[in-house]
Write an enzyme that holds these catalytic residues in place. Structure first.
Site, mmCIF file in Angstrom:
data_model
loop_
_atom_site.group_PDB
_atom_site.id
_atom_site.type_symbol
_atom_site.label_atom_id
_atom_site.label_comp_id
_atom_site.label_asym_id
_atom_site.label_seq_id
_atom_site.Cartn_x
_atom_site.Cartn_y
_atom_site.Cartn_z
ATOM 1 C CE LYS A 125 -4.285 -2.114 0.319
ATOM 2 N NZ LYS A 125 -5.119 -1.935 -0.877
ATOM 3 C CD GLU B 205 -10.344 3.082 0.410
ATOM 4 O OE1 GLU B 205 -9.632 2.319 0.182
ATOM 5 O OE2 GLU B 205 -10.289 4.341 0.156
ATOM 6 C CB SER C 136 -0.300 -8.209 -1.161
ATOM 7 O OG SER C 136 -1.056 -8.895 -0.122
#
Length: 403
Positions: free
Chosen positions: A90, A112, A378
């Protein structure tokens, strides 16, 4: 050659576009007009890549998982996005978007989050750039991802609990959009995945494409060619997957396997397998596949993974699946938990539950001994330890009962 990238109108085939309320039309149009010029400018590229290196810790390693590869009969590499600052992919996106926000003159950031990784990454870059940050998070996700809530608060973000719907990612996204509608002039919405109105799916994919850019260089160093035979990633909204495949999406030599969250099973009514179960519809400003009933009402998704229980999918992934460019597999909760345990025991790596779904694809796929496979991990599993502990206790009880 056929291209699967976005067209000039913001669509991947029939999917994508910008379906927004009138109050946001100017904001979205402004972003559409500005983002490519800024992202392609020399000053942006230099600052962005400096931060990726010095702050995020890139490049992330491409690790040869020998024992796991031997188990599945292939040469397996793991793209270690779990080793980035804040523990996931991210940060690649939030660093780029906050630089974009600054250049557009925005003074306030909203976001969010589901599993909390995007929220933590957004809070981190807001602290870095001295900008106020509000993160919307479903109450259900706050309870199961409490460590990430505390990290966001420590970083200075205001975490707003969302109690509508099933209090997860869909509802947090809806609440963030409502905030944006109320503060269109000074607020920049850092969307965490390849969802939302154009240009967000393309913007996030471009920022995450650093993953496939590095894979191309790293695989050449290790295998003497710059492409793998197969790429594997999990999809909820689809940002890590979009970044993993970005530079290979038009390369027919590379097979693409995507893992959706099957939850309790695709026939159970408790699933988040949007590509397999969804129909065309509009969600959060984009035309894509949506889990919905016969009347077009959005159905609540379910997954053990807080980052994958979204009832839509990034428009690029809807298009790749429809065209047969990507093969989509459903991985249920137990399969993901088993895959996480297997990686941990064989390679000493504890993955996030989202990544565990990608690992679950290995047991569902036949590989050739000559196949070179790259699977993106991830995120790391710190945030999911409570779930893993419950799973291990359940396995011990089952083993004890069998004796």
């Amino acid at each position: 050659m056929k291209t699967y990238q976005i067209d000039e109108k913001g669509y991947y085939g029939p999917y994508g576009g910008a379906y927004v309320p009138e109050i946001l039309y100017r904001c979205v149009s402004e972003l559409q007009e500005a983002y490519l010029g800024i992202l392609e400018s020399r000053t942006f590229r230099e600052e962005y890549h400096r931060l990726l290196c010095d702050y995020a810790g890139r490049p992330s390693p491409l690790y040869r998982a020998r024992r796991l590869g031997e188990r599945y009969g292939c040469t397996l590499y793991l793209k270690r996005e779990d080793l980035n600052h804040t523990g996931a992919h991210k940060i690649n996106n939030t660093l780029g978007q906050i630089l974009l926000a600054q250049r557009m003159g925005k003074r306030r950031i909203i976001a969010e989050t589901g599993a909390g990784q995007h929220g933590v990454a957004t809070a981190a870059v807001c602290a870095l750039m001295d900008m106020p940050c509000v993160v919307y998070m479903g109450q259900t996700d706050m309870e199961r991802q409490l460590p990430n809530v505390r990290k966001m608060e420590m970083l200075g973000a205001e975490v707003v609990p969302v109690t509508s719907g099933n209090m997860t990612l869909k509802d947090a996204t809806s609440e963030a959009i409502r905030d944006w509608c109320c503060h269109p002039s000074d607020t920049f919405y850092i969307i965490g995945s390849t969802v939302g109105p154009h240009p967000y799916p393309d913007l996030v994919a471009r920022l995450q494409s650093v993953i496939s850019e590095e894979i191309r260089r790293q695989i050449a160093e290790k295998e003497g060619r710059d492409w793998p035979d197969c790429l594997i990633a999990c999809v909820g909204g689809g940002s890590n997957a979009a970044g993993t495949i970005y530079h290979y999406v038009n390369d027919p030599r590379v097979r693409i396997l995507l893992a959706e969250a099957g939850g309790m099973g695709t026939d159970s009514g408790m699933s988040a397998a949007t590509i397999l179960l969804g129909r065309r519809g509009i969600i959060h400003g984009a035309h894509t596949l949506v889990m919905q009933d016969e009347d077009g009402q959005i159905e609540e998704p379910y997954s053990i993974s807080a980052g994958l229980d979204y009832p839509g999918i990034g428009p690029i992934h809807a298009w790749l699946a429809e065209e047969g460019r990507a093969t989509v597999l459903s991985v249920d909760d137990d399969e993901a938990l088993r895959a996480a345990s297997e990686l941990t025991r064989l390679e000493g790596i504890i993955p996030a539950l989202e990544s565990a779904h990608a690992l679950g694809v290995l047991a569902k796929t036949d590989f050739r001994p000559s196949d070179v496979v790259v699977l993106t991990v991830s995120g790391r599993g710190d945030k999911d330890m409570a779930t893993y502990i419950k799973y291990m206790e359940r396995m011990r009880e089952a083993a004890s009962g069998a004796c």
